[in-house]
Every structure is written in structure tokens, then in C-alpha cells.
Write a protein that holds these residues in place. Structure first.
Motif, PDB file in Angstrom:
ATOM      1  N   ILE A 105     -11.117  55.962  28.761  1.00 21.21           N
ATOM      2  CA  ILE A 105     -12.507  55.679  29.096  1.00 21.21           C
ATOM      3  C   ILE A 105     -12.541  54.614  30.184  1.00 21.21           C
ATOM      4  CG2 ILE A 105     -13.555  56.331  26.899  1.00 21.21           C
ATOM      5  CD1 ILE A 105     -13.561  53.385  26.136  1.00 21.21           C
ATOM      6  N   VAL A 106     -13.547  54.708  31.032  1.00 18.00           N
ATOM      7  CA  VAL A 106     -13.751  53.726  32.094  1.00 18.00           C
ATOM      8  C   VAL A 106     -15.023  52.956  31.777  1.00 18.00           C
ATOM      9  CG1 VAL A 106     -14.130  53.358  34.556  1.00 18.00           C
ATOM     10  CG2 VAL A 106     -12.636  55.226  33.786  1.00 18.00           C
ATOM     11  N   LYS A 107     -14.878  51.646  31.630  1.00 15.72           N
ATOM     12  CA  LYS A 107     -16.019  50.757  31.399  1.00 15.72           C
ATOM     13  C   LYS A 107     -16.264  49.963  32.665  1.00 15.72           C
ATOM     14  CE  LYS A 107     -16.053  48.106  27.936  1.00 15.72           C
ATOM     15  NZ  LYS A 107     -15.519  46.996  27.085  1.00 15.72           N
ATOM     16  N   GLY A 108     -17.456  50.056  33.203  1.00 15.92           N
ATOM     17  CA  GLY A 108     -17.786  49.318  34.414  1.00 15.92           C
ATOM     18  C   GLY A 108     -18.944  48.366  34.176  1.00 15.92           C
ATOM     19  N   SER A 109     -18.995  47.327  34.977  1.00  7.97           N
ATOM     20  CA  SER A 109     -20.125  46.398  34.887  1.00  7.97           C
ATOM     21  C   SER A 109     -20.505  45.919  36.278  1.00  7.97           C
ATOM     22  CB  SER A 109     -19.782  45.188  34.004  1.00  7.97           C
ATOM     23  OG  SER A 109     -18.878  44.329  34.670  1.00  7.97           O
ATOM     24  N   LEU A 110     -21.782  45.627  36.424  1.00  5.13           N
ATOM     25  CA  LEU A 110     -22.314  45.059  37.666  1.00  5.13           C
ATOM     26  C   LEU A 110     -23.162  43.855  37.285  1.00  5.13           C
ATOM     27  CD1 LEU A 110     -22.846  45.332  40.776  1.00  5.13           C
ATOM     28  CD2 LEU A 110     -24.931  46.544  40.152  1.00  5.13           C
ATOM     29  N   THR A 121     -16.898  44.872  37.987  1.00  3.26           N
ATOM     30  CA  THR A 121     -15.645  44.918  37.235  1.00  3.26           C
ATOM     31  C   THR A 121     -15.472  46.294  36.611  1.00  3.26           C
ATOM     32  OG1 THR A 121     -16.599  44.224  35.115  1.00  3.26           O
ATOM     33  CG2 THR A 121     -15.920  42.477  36.638  1.00  3.26           C
ATOM     34  N   SER A 122     -14.234  46.607  36.287  1.00  2.10           N
ATOM     35  CA  SER A 122     -13.968  47.846  35.555  1.00  2.10           C
ATOM     36  C   SER A 122     -12.715  47.678  34.707  1.00  2.10           C
ATOM     37  CB  SER A 122     -13.778  49.030  36.510  1.00  2.10           C
ATOM     38  OG  SER A 122     -12.563  48.909  37.220  1.00  2.10           O
ATOM     39  N   THR A 123     -12.666  48.430  33.626  1.00  5.81           N
ATOM     40  CA  THR A 123     -11.506  48.449  32.742  1.00  5.81           C
ATOM     41  C   THR A 123     -11.278  49.880  32.292  1.00  5.81           C
ATOM     42  OG1 THR A 123     -12.106  46.250  31.904  1.00  5.81           O
ATOM     43  CG2 THR A 123     -10.488  47.493  30.635  1.00  5.81           C
ATOM     44  N   VAL A 124     -10.015  50.309  32.307  1.00  6.69           N
ATOM     45  CA  VAL A 124      -9.644  51.607  31.756  1.00  6.69           C
ATOM     46  C   VAL A 124      -9.005  51.354  30.396  1.00  6.69           C
ATOM     47  CG1 VAL A 124      -8.257  53.701  32.046  1.00  6.69           C
ATOM     48  CG2 VAL A 124      -9.281  52.590  34.049  1.00  6.69           C
ATOM     49  N   VAL A 125      -9.460  52.076  29.376  1.00  4.59           N
ATOM     50  CA  VAL A 125      -8.997  51.844  28.011  1.00  4.59           C
ATOM     51  C   VAL A 125      -8.418  53.132  27.433  1.00  4.59           C
ATOM     52  CG1 VAL A 125      -9.671  51.115  25.675  1.00  4.59           C
ATOM     53  CG2 VAL A 125     -10.743  50.061  27.678  1.00  4.59           C
ATOM     54  N   ASN A 126      -7.278  52.987  26.755  1.00  5.87           N
ATOM     55  CA  ASN A 126      -6.663  54.084  26.015  1.00  5.87           C
ATOM     56  C   ASN A 126      -7.401  54.221  24.685  1.00  5.87           C
ATOM     57  OD1 ASN A 126      -4.998  55.629  24.291  1.00  5.87           O
ATOM     58  ND2 ASN A 126      -3.143  54.981  25.353  1.00  5.87           N
ATOM     59  N   VAL A 133      -5.488  49.837  30.136  1.00  7.72           N
ATOM     60  CA  VAL A 133      -4.568  50.559  31.007  1.00  7.72           C
ATOM     61  C   VAL A 133      -4.699  50.013  32.426  1.00  7.72           C
ATOM     62  CG1 VAL A 133      -3.929  52.826  31.932  1.00  7.72           C
ATOM     63  CG2 VAL A 133      -4.787  52.640  29.585  1.00  7.72           C
ATOM     64  N   GLY A 134      -3.627  49.520  32.998  1.00  2.57           N
ATOM     65  CA  GLY A 134      -3.666  49.047  34.375  1.00  2.57           C
ATOM     66  C   GLY A 134      -4.370  47.713  34.539  1.00  2.57           C
ATOM     67  N   GLN A 135      -4.737  47.428  35.792  1.00  5.85           N
ATOM     68  CA  GLN A 135      -5.285  46.124  36.142  1.00  5.85           C
ATOM     69  C   GLN A 135      -6.810  46.095  36.222  1.00  5.85           C
ATOM     70  OE1 GLN A 135      -3.149  43.436  36.516  1.00  5.85           O
ATOM     71  NE2 GLN A 135      -1.687  44.974  35.783  1.00  5.85           N
ATOM     72  N   GLY A 136      -7.424  47.259  36.393  1.00  7.43           N
ATOM     73  CA  GLY A 136      -8.875  47.286  36.518  1.00  7.43           C
ATOM     74  C   GLY A 136      -9.341  46.689  37.837  1.00  7.43           C
ATOM     75  N   PHE A 158      -8.014  55.319  39.830  1.00  4.79           N
ATOM     76  CA  PHE A 158      -6.939  56.283  40.105  1.00  4.79           C
ATOM     77  C   PHE A 158      -5.573  55.611  39.973  1.00  4.79           C
ATOM     78  CE2 PHE A 158     -10.063  58.957  42.625  1.00  4.79           C
ATOM     79  CZ  PHE A 158      -9.962  60.060  41.787  1.00  4.79           C
ATOM     80  N   THR A 159      -5.450  54.408  40.505  1.00  7.71           N
ATOM     81  CA  THR A 159      -4.182  53.674  40.410  1.00  7.71           C
ATOM     82  C   THR A 159      -3.824  53.396  38.960  1.00  7.71           C
ATOM     83  OG1 THR A 159      -4.528  52.619  42.572  1.00  7.71           O
ATOM     84  CG2 THR A 159      -2.985  51.556  41.074  1.00  7.71           C
ATOM     85  N   ASP A 160      -4.797  52.928  38.173  1.00 10.75           N
ATOM     86  CA  ASP A 160      -4.550  52.623  36.759  1.00 10.75           C
ATOM     87  C   ASP A 160      -4.119  53.866  35.979  1.00 10.75           C
ATOM     88  OD1 ASP A 160      -5.192  50.001  37.221  1.00 10.75           O
ATOM     89  OD2 ASP A 160      -7.238  50.143  36.439  1.00 10.75           O
TER      90      ASP A 160
END
Length: 249
Positions: A105-110, A121-126, A133-136, A158-160
Motif C-alpha cells: 500500500i502507498v500512503k501519501g500526505s500533503l 511525504t509517502s510510505t510504501v508498506v508491506n 518498504v524502501g525510503q519513501g 517505483f524505486t521502493d
């Protein structure tokens, strides 16, 4: 019809949640949750759905991921009251991902941090183990740089996820549906109205977006769709009343 199917599927998923949780989602199946919008600029609130819609569209372009449709995500969000308070906690976000059967899942915030200043900001979560997952992404931009910030978020995602893009794919993802922030906010308001079933209102917002930027193709598509859905609803009501006292009135 698609929205009604998504709502029915969401209700069914919540009913069968314990069964669904036992089947891990594929790591290449990705769901983008509604963005968290913070800060003092309330005019940016519609971007919670507008930015998510834009990220979904961009992630789907290279055809290397299975990206969950926004209708399904919105239906699950509504069913479990995700983001109703303006905050999406990690536990609820992972739950939503599992219900949609997404592996990531991708969680984003503004966040509006000042006059014409934002932090995205963004975070990828398993969804299987709730691990990040990754650096966000965590970067500061001006509001005028919103679309560049969204692209930075997409490329970071994509990188994450370990997805390498060809130069042609990178160029395709980097295309912007509009350069106008007012048009995009109007479009986002249309999405919110559409999600709430206010189709006439949605069509007007999409028309407004297109009047600001006539080249905004997505606004035209949504305007036509909302107008058609609204007409179908009116026709269905009229058909149901035909021959009745109410219909004669």
C-alpha cells in the motif's frame, strides 16, 4: 454499476475479513490510499482523492504493477471509515490493504506548512508484516510545484518497489494531465462529489476544470461519465414512477 459492485465487494470483504487475511497479497499488487491533507489551507482538502487518483494513474502506466482501481479503494475506505477524521493510522491502512488483497500500500500526505509552502511525504508498506518498504519520500516544495512533487513521489514509489523504468516509460509517467492547479482542485472536488453520488454537482466541477484548462482530458472524460450516470438515474426514477399517481403529478 462499477461503483455499486465495488461497494458490494467491500461489504463482502469485511464480512470475510478473517479468511482474506490468510491469503497474502502479491507484492506487485499495489493500492494507493486517499492522501492525508494537513495544515491550515482547507481549500486543499479535495486533493486527498485527486492526488491519489493521479498517483494511481501514473503507477499503472508502465504495466509492471497491478494497481487497484480507485473505486475499490474508496469503497473499502468508506466501509471501514478510513480517513474520516483526516488521519490514516498505520494499522487501519494495513487493514485496508489486506481487504483489497494488495501486497503493498502507498500512503501519501500533503501538509500545508505556510503561505505557498507544502511538504509531501509517502510510505510504501508491506501488508503482510506491516513493514516499511524502501525510503519513501519527504520533501518540501512550493504549492506551485505540487505536480513535480507528485511525480517525485511516484518515481520514489517505483524505486521502493524495485521497478526499473525504461526511458520511454519514464517519459510517459512524467507527462502531466494538466499544468493548472485550480483546474486540478476543481477536478478533485468533482471526484469527491462523484464518490458521494452527487453526480450533477460532480459534472459541474469537471466542467469547471475543463473550462480552466480545455486540454484537461481526464476532466472531460469524468464530466461525460458523471452526466451520463446522472441521466440514467433520472431515467430510472421516471420509469419507476410511470403510471403512478406520483408520476402523473
Amino acid at each position: 454499476v462499477t461503483k455499486e459492485e465495488a461497494k458490494a465487494s467491500a461489504k463482502d470483504a469485511v464480512t470475510r475479513e478473517s479468511q482474506i487475511a490468510q491469503v497474502p497479497g502479491s507484492p506487485t499488487t499495489v493500492a494507493v490510499l486517499p492522501f492525508t491533507i494537513g495544515g491550515g489551507d482547507v481549500s486543499l482538502q479535495p486533493l486527498q482523492v485527486g492526488l491519489a487518483d493521479l498517483v494511481i494513474s501514473d503507477l499503472a502506466k508502465p504495466k509492471k504493477l497491478t494497481v487497484v482501481e480507485r473505486d475499490k479503494i474508496q469503497a473499502i475506505s468508506d466501509e471501514i471509515a478510513l480517513g474520516k477524521s483526516g488521519q490514516v493510522d498505520a494499522t487501519t491502512a494495513v487493514r485496508a490493504g489486506r481487504l483489497i488483497q494488495a501486497g503493498r500500500i502507498v500512503k501519501g500526505s500533503l501538509i500545508s506548512t505556510g503561505p505557498n509552502a507544502i511538504t509531501m511525504t509517502s510510505t510504501v508498506v508491506n501488508t503482510q508484516n506491516s513493514a516499511t518498504v524502501g525510503q519513501g519520500l519527504n520533501e518540501n516544495k512550493t504549492l506551485d510545484q505540487l505536480f513535480q512533487a507528485e511525480k517525485d513521489l511516484v518515481f520514489a514509489t517505483f524505486t521502493d518497489l524495485g521497478i526499473e523504468l525504461t526511458p520511454a516509460e519514464h517519459q510517459d509517467v512524467d507527462r502531466r494531465p494538466t499544468q493548472s492547479l485550480p483546474a486540478f482542485i476543481a477536478f478533485s472536488r468533482g471526484l469527491m462529489a462523484e464518490d458521494a453520488g452527487r453526480l450533477d454537482e460532480a459534472a459541474r466541477f469537471f466542467e469547471n476544470a475543463r473550462s480552466i484548462d480545455p486540454a484537461f482530458g481526464a476532466a472531460l472524460q469524468h464530466e461525460q461519465s458523471a452526466a451520463a450516470q446522472s441521466q440514467q438515474t433520472t431515467t430510472k426514477i421516471e420509469s419507476g414512477l410511470r403510471g403512478s399517481t406520483e408520476g402523473q403529478t
